[in-house]
Write a protein that holds these residues in place. Structure first.
Motif, PDB file in Angstrom:
ATOM      1  N   ARG A 137       2.043   9.982  10.984  1.00 28.49           N
ATOM      2  CA  ARG A 137       1.370   9.305   9.862  1.00 28.49           C
ATOM      3  C   ARG A 137       0.019   8.734  10.286  1.00 28.49           C
ATOM      4  NH1 ARG A 137       4.402   4.320   8.327  1.00 28.49           N
ATOM      5  NH2 ARG A 137       6.103   5.806   7.970  1.00 28.49           N
ATOM      6  N   GLY A 139      -3.711   6.696   8.824  1.00 27.96           N
ATOM      7  CA  GLY A 139      -4.314   5.893   7.771  1.00 27.96           C
ATOM      8  C   GLY A 139      -5.536   6.574   7.182  1.00 27.96           C
ATOM      9  N   LYS A 140      -6.251   5.851   6.355  1.00 30.69           N
ATOM     10  CA  LYS A 140      -7.421   6.414   5.674  1.00 30.69           C
ATOM     11  C   LYS A 140      -8.519   6.822   6.651  1.00 30.69           C
ATOM     12  CE  LYS A 140      -6.662   3.845   1.378  1.00 30.69           C
ATOM     13  NZ  LYS A 140      -7.196   2.816   0.434  1.00 30.69           N
ATOM     14  N   THR A 141      -8.582   6.144   7.793  1.00 32.54           N
ATOM     15  CA  THR A 141      -9.613   6.472   8.778  1.00 32.54           C
ATOM     16  C   THR A 141      -9.246   7.701   9.607  1.00 32.54           C
ATOM     17  OG1 THR A 141      -8.613   5.030  10.460  1.00 32.54           O
ATOM     18  CG2 THR A 141     -10.227   4.029   8.951  1.00 32.54           C
ATOM     19  N   GLY A 142      -8.012   8.187   9.441  1.00 31.31           N
ATOM     20  CA  GLY A 142      -7.567   9.327  10.229  1.00 31.31           C
ATOM     21  C   GLY A 142      -6.881   8.925  11.514  1.00 31.31           C
ATOM     22  N   ARG A 143      -6.877   7.611  11.813  1.00 29.94           N
ATOM     23  CA  ARG A 143      -6.225   7.115  13.035  1.00 29.94           C
ATOM     24  C   ARG A 143      -4.729   6.984  12.781  1.00 29.94           C
ATOM     25  NH1 ARG A 143      -4.905   2.162  15.454  1.00 29.94           N
ATOM     26  NH2 ARG A 143      -5.309   2.061  17.696  1.00 29.94           N
ATOM     27  N   GLU A 145      -1.149   5.570  12.454  1.00 32.79           N
ATOM     28  CA  GLU A 145      -0.726   4.217  12.093  1.00 32.79           C
ATOM     29  C   GLU A 145      -0.070   3.506  13.266  1.00 32.79           C
ATOM     30  OE1 GLU A 145       1.979   1.987   8.682  1.00 32.79           O
ATOM     31  OE2 GLU A 145       1.148   3.977   8.317  1.00 32.79           O
TER      32      GLU A 145
END
Length: 330
Positions: A137, A139-143, A145
């Motif tokens: 999974r 997050g929006k930044t691509g990092r 979670e």
């Protein structure tokens, strides 16, 4: 081989297994805290419906959600998740088939039990599939979670079947989301992102089962990680005295003289008891040395954790985590 290797530091899924009674869940929790040290975010997952994580951290039973359970030195945090197969199936139906409402209806009809009976491997696919989703999974930044996920897995006798069942399910399901899900789990578990750690005690049966598990993991193309040797007590005899003491060659007169020189007056019964305990301790040291030599045959990194004489509580988990960080865990 001692210490945490660079290869292990690159893993993102740390599976922890061990013979029952070796302290597997305790080691998994301590490892999660160690990996979170320094500002990282780690998820600790259990799949056996035992609520062992909640008990360790002195918390109420965990729901099927990722709950913050502890902070780590340096600003890190550990979240915990108890994966329930039924909830995972409902989530799966909703995610891949948009059948959230229908899934709840199926639950009332007993279809979930029917499905897992029809395809026994499905239960483990759901459990490992949820773990895979947490590992991947972003997050929006691509990092990602989570910087790492620690899985408190089934014991060594069942762990290979649990981890490798997805390969069989991938063969059974030829098309559709379940095939993609199975293939994704297989890819993760058989990649360098996953390490399967083993918890052992310096006793004959746990050592034998650990070595058997390493051989099974190798045969299934699953990567063994490190061996955590739990509950290690420090030797209280000089190395040069162990052999003679274990053979019962103890000079009781010298023991008495040493005690008297320290200002202690002992009677015959107490002296005999001390000599007997010394022999037993020396025998235990020799047994543990043989166990260490046997474990070394695995050629895996080995990390020792001390015996906690006051039992395991939250403070003890932090103490063990600090030991692991000192051994290079990161």
């Amino acid at each position: 081989m001692n210490g945490w290797t660079d290869e292990l530091a690159r893993a993102r899924l740390h599976v922890v297994t061990g013979k029952g009674g070796t302290g597997k869940t305790t080691v998994a929790a301590a490892l999660a805290l160690a990996l979170a040290t320094g500002g990282r975010r780690v998820l600790l997952v259990e799949v056996e419906n035992r609520q062992g994580i909640a008990q360790l951290f002195d918390r109420p039973p965990l729901p099927y959600s990722e709950e913050r359970i502890a902070s780590a030195p340096g600003g890190g945090e550990v979240r915990a998740l108890a994966v329930d197969p039924e909830a995972a199936l409902l989530e799966y139906l909703d995610m891949f088939y948009n059948l959230g409402f229908a899934g709840r209806t199926l639950k009332k009809m007993g279809a979930i039990e029917f499905a897992t009976t029809l395809a026994p491997g499905l239960r483990d696919v759901l459990l490992t599939g949820k773990v895979k989703e947490c590992v991947r999974r972003a997050g929006k930044t691509g990092r990602h979670e989570y910087d790492a996920v620690v899985l408190d897995a089934p014991p060594t006798g069942r762990v290979v079947r649990f981890l490798d069942v997805t390969r069989a399910m991938a063969d059974l399901a030829k098309v559709g989301p379940i095939k993609g899900q199975s293939e994704g789990v297989v890819k993760l578990l058989h990649s360098g992102d996953t390490a399967v750690h083993l918890v052992a005690l310096l006793e004959e049966m746990p050592v034998r089962e650990t070595l058997d598990a390493v051989a099974e993991l190798d045969a299934a193309d699953l990567r063994p990680g490190a061996v955590f040797v739990n509950r290690v007590s420090p030797p209280r005899l000089p190395a040069r005295s162990v052999t003679s003491a274990s053979e019962g060659r103890i000079d009781a007169g010298r023991v008495r003289a040493g005690l008297e020189a320290a200002g202690l007056d002992v009677d015959v019964d107490l002296l005999d008891g001390l000599v007997e305990q010394t022999v037993e301790h020396a025998l235990r040291i020799r047994m543990e040395e043989r166990a260490k030599d046997k474990l070394a045959e695995s050629d895996l990194p080995t990390l020792e954790l001390p015996e906690l004489t006051d039992g395991v509580d939250v403070a003890a988990l932090y103490e063990l985590a600090e030991v692991l960080v000192g051994r290079g865990v990161r």
